[in-house]
Design a protein around this motif. Structure first.
Motif, short mmCIF file in Angstrom:
data_model
loop_
_atom_site.label_atom_id
_atom_site.label_comp_id
_atom_site.label_asym_id
_atom_site.label_seq_id
_atom_site.Cartn_x
_atom_site.Cartn_y
_atom_site.Cartn_z
N THR A 1 0.84 -1.33 0.12
CA THR A 1 0.05 0.01 0.03
C THR A 1 0.82 1.32 -0.09
OG1 THR A 1 -1.81 -1.12 1.34
CG2 THR A 1 -1.99 1.08 1.26
N PHE A 2 0.41 2.15 -0.82
CA PHE A 2 1.29 3.35 -0.92
C PHE A 2 0.48 4.78 -0.99
CE2 PHE A 2 0.34 3.17 -5.21
CZ PHE A 2 0.49 4.31 -5.77
N THR A 3 0.88 6.03 -0.77
CA THR A 3 0.49 7.19 -0.81
C THR A 3 0.40 7.60 -2.41
OG1 THR A 3 0.86 7.82 1.31
CG2 THR A 3 0.15 9.52 -0.20
N ARG A 4 -0.67 7.46 -3.06
CA ARG A 4 -0.85 8.27 -4.46
C ARG A 4 -1.43 9.71 -4.31
NH1 ARG A 4 -5.35 6.13 -8.23
NH2 ARG A 4 -6.62 7.43 -6.73
N GLY A 5 -0.82 10.46 -5.09
CA GLY A 5 -1.21 11.84 -5.18
C GLY A 5 -0.60 12.81 -4.23
N CYS A 6 -0.95 13.94 -4.21
CA CYS A 6 -0.61 15.06 -3.13
C CYS A 6 -1.50 16.27 -2.94
CB CYS A 6 0.77 15.71 -3.78
SG CYS A 6 1.38 16.99 -2.68
N ASP A 7 -1.94 16.13 -1.83
CA ASP A 7 -3.24 17.35 -1.42
C ASP A 7 -2.86 18.58 -1.42
OD1 ASP A 7 -4.94 15.56 -1.49
OD2 ASP A 7 -5.43 15.11 0.73
N THR A 8 -1.67 18.86 -1.06
CA THR A 8 -0.81 20.08 -1.09
C THR A 8 -0.17 20.65 -2.37
OG1 THR A 8 1.36 19.24 -0.40
CG2 THR A 8 -0.20 19.58 1.36
N SER A 9 -0.29 19.85 -3.59
CA SER A 9 0.34 20.40 -4.58
C SER A 9 -0.51 21.44 -5.17
CB SER A 9 0.42 18.97 -5.74
OG SER A 9 0.43 19.57 -7.12
N GLN A 10 0.20 22.27 -6.05
CA GLN A 10 -0.57 23.43 -6.85
C GLN A 10 -1.28 23.03 -8.05
OE1 GLN A 10 1.97 25.71 -9.40
NE2 GLN A 10 3.65 24.64 -8.86
N TRP A 11 -1.07 21.82 -8.33
CA TRP A 11 -1.95 21.19 -9.33
C TRP A 11 -2.98 20.27 -9.12
CZ3 TRP A 11 3.63 21.13 -10.53
CH2 TRP A 11 3.97 21.92 -11.00
N SER A 12 -4.41 20.53 -9.29
CA SER A 12 -5.63 19.56 -9.21
C SER A 12 -5.36 18.42 -9.36
CB SER A 12 -6.79 20.42 -9.43
OG SER A 12 -7.03 20.73 -10.93
N ASP A 13 -4.74 18.07 -10.72
CA ASP A 13 -4.71 16.67 -10.95
C ASP A 13 -4.08 15.72 -10.07
OD1 ASP A 13 -2.05 17.06 -11.60
OD2 ASP A 13 -2.10 16.80 -13.68
N ARG B 1 -4.91 15.45 -6.97
CA ARG B 1 -5.53 15.39 -5.86
C ARG B 1 -6.95 14.15 -6.15
NH1 ARG B 1 -4.10 20.98 -5.25
NH2 ARG B 1 -6.05 21.71 -6.45
N PRO B 2 -7.75 13.64 -5.43
CA PRO B 2 -7.09 13.90 -3.97
C PRO B 2 -6.12 12.65 -3.43
CG PRO B 2 -9.20 12.47 -4.26
CD PRO B 2 -8.82 12.79 -5.66
N GLU B 3 -5.23 13.08 -2.53
CA GLU B 3 -4.40 12.12 -2.19
C GLU B 3 -4.70 10.97 -1.38
OE1 GLU B 3 -1.16 12.54 1.65
OE2 GLU B 3 -0.84 14.13 0.01
N ASP B 4 -4.26 9.75 -1.76
CA ASP B 4 -5.20 8.56 -1.02
C ASP B 4 -4.08 7.53 -0.82
OD1 ASP B 4 -7.42 7.04 -0.20
OD2 ASP B 4 -8.47 7.43 -1.99
N ARG B 5 -4.67 6.40 -0.09
CA ARG B 5 -3.91 5.13 0.10
C ARG B 5 -4.52 4.22 -0.96
NH1 ARG B 5 0.97 5.25 2.30
NH2 ARG B 5 0.49 3.17 3.41
N VAL C 1 9.55 17.09 -11.53
CA VAL C 1 10.25 15.78 -11.25
C VAL C 1 9.68 14.98 -9.89
CG1 VAL C 1 12.05 16.44 -12.92
CG2 VAL C 1 12.31 16.92 -10.29
N ARG C 2 8.76 15.49 -9.48
CA ARG C 2 8.06 15.02 -8.28
C ARG C 2 7.48 13.54 -8.68
NH1 ARG C 2 4.11 16.85 -6.35
NH2 ARG C 2 3.83 18.23 -8.17
N ALA C 3 7.52 12.72 -7.72
CA ALA C 3 6.81 11.22 -8.23
C ALA C 3 5.38 11.42 -8.21
CB ALA C 3 7.46 10.48 -7.08
N ALA C 4 4.63 12.57 -7.60
CA ALA C 4 3.32 12.59 -7.91
C ALA C 4 2.86 13.36 -9.19
CB ALA C 4 2.48 13.42 -6.60
N ASN C 5 3.57 14.08 -9.86
CA ASN C 5 3.53 14.86 -10.87
C ASN C 5 2.82 14.04 -11.95
OD1 ASN C 5 3.38 17.66 -12.25
ND2 ASN C 5 5.11 16.81 -13.46
#
Length: 296
Positions: A72-84, A86-90, A270-274
């Motif tokens: 299980t991992f964390t996907r996405g980033c709720d604090t990102s400036q880019w809405s695509d 979100r939402p951060e989730d497990r 180059v962030r992993a969530a981008n």
């Protein structure tokens, strides 16, 4: 039987609704409790993580894959400036293999030699193609100027597939939710090939930045080339209904790309969530791909 099936559908719908009402942390706790493997299985997964597997290609050569264990991992980033993002989730994933490096010019050349494949760029009679992208390259460089259609065709020949977005991000981030494949330290030239400190004019051979490898041993997963993945891209963000081996939206006009490239100079790229997305027939001098397959 019909009554039993109806009750099962109702129970599943109620369970899904209950899970959606939970916070990501609470939902993760429920998933861990439900799918928690026995201690022996945990140890086996730890031993397999990052293990090299040689996948044979039809021409007799090999692609080196790394084993990604179920987890299980964390996907996405709720604090990102880019809405695509979100939402951060497990997200819970089954085990799979992913190529240690992006597909190289040499590997793509073997595919073209065997199949006589003509890329989208060549069909368009572009001056820039995978053979001559406008900068020097060797067979060890990642292939570029390939569309999503070209990448899919290579994978079909190779007995592989493009990874899903979730598979790509899990391979890049591991289980601890890190910002970059290597951790939290800011990007630098020792970890990836990009234009943040030094302006680059093209790709570099794969595997030259081991300090930037992901927790599972995937190299060049940040920078060098954007990588096509299997999913349709949705700029509105993620489907929160899919939390186990998600495959993204069922249709769209653009396919997703991940990882950033040699041309990027911003750390956010180059962030992993981008994420980014392009129409499947589009190709660029900074876009390539890596392949994946099931664990068996």
């Amino acid at each position: 039987a019909a009554g039993v099936q109806g009750r099962m559908k109702t129970n599943i719908a109620e369970l899904a609704a209950a899970l959606r009402s939970l916070s990501p942390a609470d939902r993760d706790a429920v998933m861990r409790a439900t799918y928690a493997p026995p201690p022996a299985a945990k140890k086996a997964r730890a031993r397999l993580a990052g293990k090299a597997v040689q996948h044979a290609l039809p021409d007799g050569s090999f692609i080196e894959m790394v084993a990604i264990p179920a987890g299980t991992f964390t996907r996405g980033c709720d604090t990102s400036q880019w809405s695509d993002e979100r939402p951060e989730d497990r997200i819970t994933m089954s085990a799979y293999l992913i190529a240690r490096y992006p597909t190289t010019v040499g590997q793509f050349r073997a595919f073209v030699t065997a199949t006589s494949h003509v890329t989208t760029a060549e069909t368009e009679r572009s001056e820039r193609t995978w053979r001559n992208p406008g900068f020097a390259q060797t067979d060890a460089h990642p292939v570029v100027c390939v569309s999503h259609d070209d990448a899919t065709a290579f994978c079909a020949w190779a007995g592989l597939a493009l990874p899903t977005e979730a598979q790509w991000e899990y391979a890049a981030r591991g289980t601890d939710g890190r910002t970059y494949p290597w951790g939290e330290d800011a990007p630098d030239d020792a970890r990836l090939w990009w234009s943040g400190a030094t302006r680059r004019n093209g790709t570099c051979p794969v595997g030259e930045h081991p300090a930037g490898a992901s927790p599972f041993g995937a190299h060049d997963i940040a920078g060098n080339v954007w990588e096509w993945v299997a999913d349709w891209y949705d700029d509105r963000g993620y489907d929160t209904m899919q939390t186990i081996d998600p495959t993204g939206t069922k249709q769209g006009s653009r396919r997703a790309l991940r990882g950033g490239c040699w041309y990027n100079s911003l750390t956010g790229n180059v962030r992993a969530a981008n994420r980014d997305g392009l129409v499947p027939a589009y190709w660029t001098v900074d876009g390539g791909f890596r392949a994946s397959r099931g664990a068996k």
